[in-house]
Design a protein around this motif. Structure first.
Motif, PDB file in Angstrom:
ATOM      1  N   LEU A  46      -9.064  45.459  10.987  1.00 24.39           N
ATOM      2  CA  LEU A  46      -8.468  46.770  11.227  1.00 24.39           C
ATOM      3  C   LEU A  46      -7.523  47.113  10.079  1.00 24.39           C
ATOM      4  CD1 LEU A  46      -7.636  46.348  15.027  1.00 24.39           C
ATOM      5  CD2 LEU A  46      -9.757  47.105  13.963  1.00 24.39           C
ATOM      6  N   MET A  47      -7.858  48.156   9.339  1.00 24.88           N
ATOM      7  CA  MET A  47      -7.073  48.541   8.163  1.00 24.88           C
ATOM      8  C   MET A  47      -6.236  49.769   8.459  1.00 24.88           C
ATOM      9  SD  MET A  47      -9.816  48.051   5.043  1.00 24.88           S
ATOM     10  CE  MET A  47     -10.659  49.561   5.503  1.00 24.88           C
ATOM     11  N   ASN A  48      -4.956  49.672   8.103  1.00 29.68           N
ATOM     12  CA  ASN A  48      -4.059  50.803   8.293  1.00 29.68           C
ATOM     13  C   ASN A  48      -2.898  50.657   7.321  1.00 29.68           C
ATOM     14  OD1 ASN A  48      -2.902  53.139   9.373  1.00 29.68           O
ATOM     15  ND2 ASN A  48      -3.331  52.534  11.484  1.00 29.68           N
ATOM     16  N   LEU A  49      -2.049  51.664   7.295  1.00 31.20           N
ATOM     17  CA  LEU A  49      -0.896  51.660   6.404  1.00 31.20           C
ATOM     18  C   LEU A  49       0.105  50.590   6.798  1.00 31.20           C
ATOM     19  CD1 LEU A  49       0.938  54.774   5.082  1.00 31.20           C
ATOM     20  CD2 LEU A  49       2.261  53.097   6.348  1.00 31.20           C
ATOM     21  N   GLY A  50       0.341  50.420   8.110  1.00 38.57           N
ATOM     22  CA  GLY A  50       1.313  49.455   8.590  1.00 38.57           C
ATOM     23  C   GLY A  50       2.711  50.034   8.627  1.00 38.57           C
ATOM     24  N   GLY A  51       3.650  49.213   9.067  1.00 35.97           N
ATOM     25  CA  GLY A  51       5.038  49.647   9.156  1.00 35.97           C
ATOM     26  C   GLY A  51       5.951  48.459   9.342  1.00 35.97           C
ATOM     27  N   ALA A 135      -5.237  44.093   8.575  1.00 35.88           N
ATOM     28  CA  ALA A 135      -4.919  44.113   7.145  1.00 35.88           C
ATOM     29  C   ALA A 135      -4.160  45.402   6.854  1.00 35.88           C
ATOM     30  CB  ALA A 135      -6.193  44.027   6.301  1.00 35.88           C
ATOM     31  N   PHE A 136      -2.840  45.307   6.857  1.00 41.79           N
ATOM     32  CA  PHE A 136      -2.017  46.465   6.544  1.00 41.79           C
ATOM     33  C   PHE A 136      -1.869  46.586   5.031  1.00 41.79           C
ATOM     34  CE2 PHE A 136       0.366  46.359  10.855  1.00 41.79           C
ATOM     35  CZ  PHE A 136      -0.573  47.208  11.401  1.00 41.79           C
ATOM     36  N   ARG A 137      -1.677  47.806   4.602  1.00 37.37           N
ATOM     37  CA  ARG A 137      -1.569  48.056   3.158  1.00 37.37           C
ATOM     38  C   ARG A 137      -0.179  47.741   2.619  1.00 37.37           C
ATOM     39  NH1 ARG A 137      -1.540  47.816  -1.261  1.00 37.37           N
ATOM     40  NH2 ARG A 137      -2.407  49.117  -2.921  1.00 37.37           N
ATOM     41  N   LEU A 142      -0.386  41.469   5.300  1.00 38.85           N
ATOM     42  CA  LEU A 142      -0.983  42.080   4.123  1.00 38.85           C
ATOM     43  C   LEU A 142      -2.393  41.534   3.888  1.00 38.85           C
ATOM     44  CD1 LEU A 142       2.161  41.931   1.837  1.00 38.85           C
ATOM     45  CD2 LEU A 142       1.158  44.017   2.807  1.00 38.85           C
ATOM     46  N   THR A 143      -3.152  42.256   3.091  1.00 38.00           N
ATOM     47  CA  THR A 143      -4.569  41.932   2.882  1.00 38.00           C
ATOM     48  C   THR A 143      -4.822  40.493   2.426  1.00 38.00           C
ATOM     49  OG1 THR A 143      -5.073  44.256   2.445  1.00 38.00           O
ATOM     50  CG2 THR A 143      -6.649  42.625   1.635  1.00 38.00           C
ATOM     51  N   PRO A 144      -4.108  39.962   1.423  1.00 37.36           N
ATOM     52  CA  PRO A 144      -4.408  38.585   1.004  1.00 37.36           C
ATOM     53  C   PRO A 144      -4.150  37.560   2.102  1.00 37.36           C
ATOM     54  CG  PRO A 144      -2.467  39.447  -0.146  1.00 37.36           C
ATOM     55  CD  PRO A 144      -3.120  40.600   0.530  1.00 37.36           C
ATOM     56  N   LEU A 176      -9.292  49.833   0.711  1.00 35.74           N
ATOM     57  CA  LEU A 176     -10.513  49.191   0.224  1.00 35.74           C
ATOM     58  C   LEU A 176     -10.336  48.673  -1.198  1.00 35.74           C
ATOM     59  CD1 LEU A 176     -13.255  51.583   1.656  1.00 35.74           C
ATOM     60  CD2 LEU A 176     -12.709  49.260   2.416  1.00 35.74           C
ATOM     61  N   ASN A 177      -9.615  49.410  -2.024  1.00 30.12           N
ATOM     62  CA  ASN A 177      -9.335  48.927  -3.377  1.00 30.12           C
ATOM     63  C   ASN A 177      -8.528  47.632  -3.329  1.00 30.12           C
ATOM     64  OD1 ASN A 177     -10.672  51.136  -4.380  1.00 30.12           O
ATOM     65  ND2 ASN A 177      -8.843  52.188  -5.126  1.00 30.12           N
ATOM     66  N   GLU A 178      -7.555  47.584  -2.429  1.00 32.47           N
ATOM     67  CA  GLU A 178      -6.739  46.380  -2.287  1.00 32.47           C
ATOM     68  C   GLU A 178      -7.582  45.213  -1.773  1.00 32.47           C
ATOM     69  OE1 GLU A 178      -2.996  44.134  -2.044  1.00 32.47           O
ATOM     70  OE2 GLU A 178      -3.896  45.694  -3.295  1.00 32.47           O
ATOM     71  N   LEU A 179      -8.465  45.481  -0.825  1.00 27.63           N
ATOM     72  CA  LEU A 179      -9.357  44.441  -0.311  1.00 27.63           C
ATOM     73  C   LEU A 179     -10.252  43.915  -1.432  1.00 27.63           C
ATOM     74  CD1 LEU A 179     -10.550  42.833   2.062  1.00 27.63           C
ATOM     75  CD2 LEU A 179     -12.007  44.816   2.568  1.00 27.63           C
ATOM     76  N   TRP A 180     -10.847  44.798  -2.202  1.00 23.81           N
ATOM     77  CA  TRP A 180     -11.724  44.411  -3.306  1.00 23.81           C
ATOM     78  C   TRP A 180     -10.978  43.580  -4.352  1.00 23.81           C
ATOM     79  CZ3 TRP A 180     -10.881  46.908  -8.194  1.00 23.81           C
ATOM     80  CH2 TRP A 180     -11.748  46.478  -9.207  1.00 23.81           C
ATOM     81  N   ARG A 181      -9.763  44.006  -4.729  1.00 23.57           N
ATOM     82  CA  ARG A 181      -8.986  43.274  -5.729  1.00 23.57           C
ATOM     83  C   ARG A 181      -8.718  41.835  -5.282  1.00 23.57           C
ATOM     84  NH1 ARG A 181      -6.308  48.409  -6.727  1.00 23.57           N
ATOM     85  NH2 ARG A 181      -4.946  48.043  -4.946  1.00 23.57           N
TER      86      ARG A 181
END
Length: 395
Positions: A46-51, A135-137, A142-144, A176-181
């Protein structure tokens, strides 16, 4: 009777010695238990901005946010992000303090994920079991950290599920860019196969749950005033340079609004408005606060706010819409100012999400037809590489 017991019946010989029975049964039971290895779960990320969970987490959250060149491209980004985050932290901490000391978005997302797991196991047994990850941005997890957790769990199949119904390069695109990186560094052999649910602006289930929430709120107005209540669909705004680049977000938000109004039978007047503008750059309008002031001047009293681009309560709903705009509405005499309940963990919303993921898995395609298409004025080559990475996944 279990499979193990049924198998054992043909092998255990009668004996007066319990020791003999034990030595015969245990090794066979162990062999049967290990014969079929456990299938790793299908991950739903689940991807979102987060807080920020608490006030201490506000500064790291802002630093991550202003460091994101996909969202806020600014000169000398690394240095400028530190300065802006430090300057804005006290003000943003005050806002979170007024909504309980932190964002509820993690709790809501976690609950959505658990409910989604259960429903997907029922709807899609072929891909079961399912396990949700967050996976919050800009805030933990965070994604990693999420990728590391998935690798520890032995995940080999994952669905990246955006919780932004409408696609924008600055939201889903950035995630998605963060996930790919991170995948390039953490999973260079591509042991995890990915597919992406990148948007769902007109899904019938999403439209239905928004419509029902609106209908519930309309019932709180006097019957004689109900049909004249103005429905204000409010979405997070975008800088105009992103809009003019060709970002699809404005038209996708408008598509959601159009479907919801069709479902409601166009019984009420409505407008699409835009909130949360920050900084001196021109942003997509009309601005929500200006709309409230304008309708107060024009004599409208009953205004119903609908956060149409959010699926969970967070600072933009609980502080900005409820408190900040609520105070403005009271000041301007808008006595019928209200907000519909957010989708949060509404079972109807979870059912919609489960249907989206089930259909996506059954389709067995890595991405939608829209995701590979870049904005016509895009100059971010990383965006193109990210899209190609997910488009070329082999399922």
């Amino acid at each position: 009777m279990s499979v193990a017991r049924a198998a054992l019946r043909g092998f255990a010989r009668p004996s007066s010695s319990s020791t003999l029975a034990t030595t015969t049964v245990v090794p066979l039971a162990r062999r049967l238990a290990t014969a079929a290895p456990t299938k790793p779960p299908t991950a739903v990320v689940l991807m979102n901005l987060g807080g920020p969970k608490d006030l201490d987490a506000v500064h790291p959250f802002l630093l991550n946010l202003f460091s994101d060149g996909d969202l806020i491209p600014i000169p000398f980004q690394k240095y400028a992000a530190r300065v802006i985050a430090a300057r804005r932290t006290p003000k943003i901490q005050e806002q979170y303090a007024q909504i309980g000391g932190g964002s509820p978005i993690h709790a809501w997302t976690e609950r959505q994920g658990k409910m989604l797991e259960k429903r997907l196991d029922e709807l899609s047994p072929a891909s079961a079991p399912h396990k949700s990850y967050i996976a919050f941005r800009y805030a933990a997890p965070l994604t990693p950290d999420t990728i590391a957790e998935m690798q520890k769990d032995g995940i080999t199949r994952a669905v990246a599920l955006t919780l932004y119904p409408q696609y924008s390069c600055s939201t889903t695109g950035s995630s998605l860019n963060e996930l790919w990186r991170n995948l390039k560094e953490m999973d260079p052999q591509e042991k995890i196969q990915w597919s992406v649910v990148d948007r769902f602006p007109t899904h019938p289930g999403l439209v239905e749950v928004f419509a029902r929430h609106i209908e519930d709120s309309l019932k709180t107005y006097p019957p004689e005033e109900r049909d004249s209540v103005v429905l204000l669909f409010s979405a997070h705004s975008l800088p105009m340079d992103i809009v003019n680049r060709g970002d699809p977000y404005p038209q996708e938000v408008a598509a959601t609004v159009a479907r919801v109004m069709d479902r409601l039978g166009h019984k009420n007047p409505f407008r699409l408005i835009w909130q949360s503008q920050v900084g001196p750059r021109p942003w997509l309008g009309p601005k929500t606060d200006a709309v409230l002031e304008g309708y107060a001047r024009l004599g409208q009293k009953n205004l119903l706010m609908i956060p149409i681009a959010f699926v969970s309560d967070h600072v933009e709903t609980l502080f900005e819409v409820d408190l900040e705009y609520g105070h403005l509405a009271k000041e301007k005499g808008l006595t019928g100012y209200k907000r519909v309940e957010s989708l949060n963990a509404d079972p109807l919303f979870i059912e919609a999400m489960a249907d989206i993921v089930k259909s996506h898995i059954a389709e067995n395609k890595p991405v939608s037809t829209q995701l590979p298409l870049r904005c016509p004025m895009c100059t971010n080559e990383k965006c193109g590489e990210s899209k190609r990475f997910f488009q070329n996944q082999r399922l």
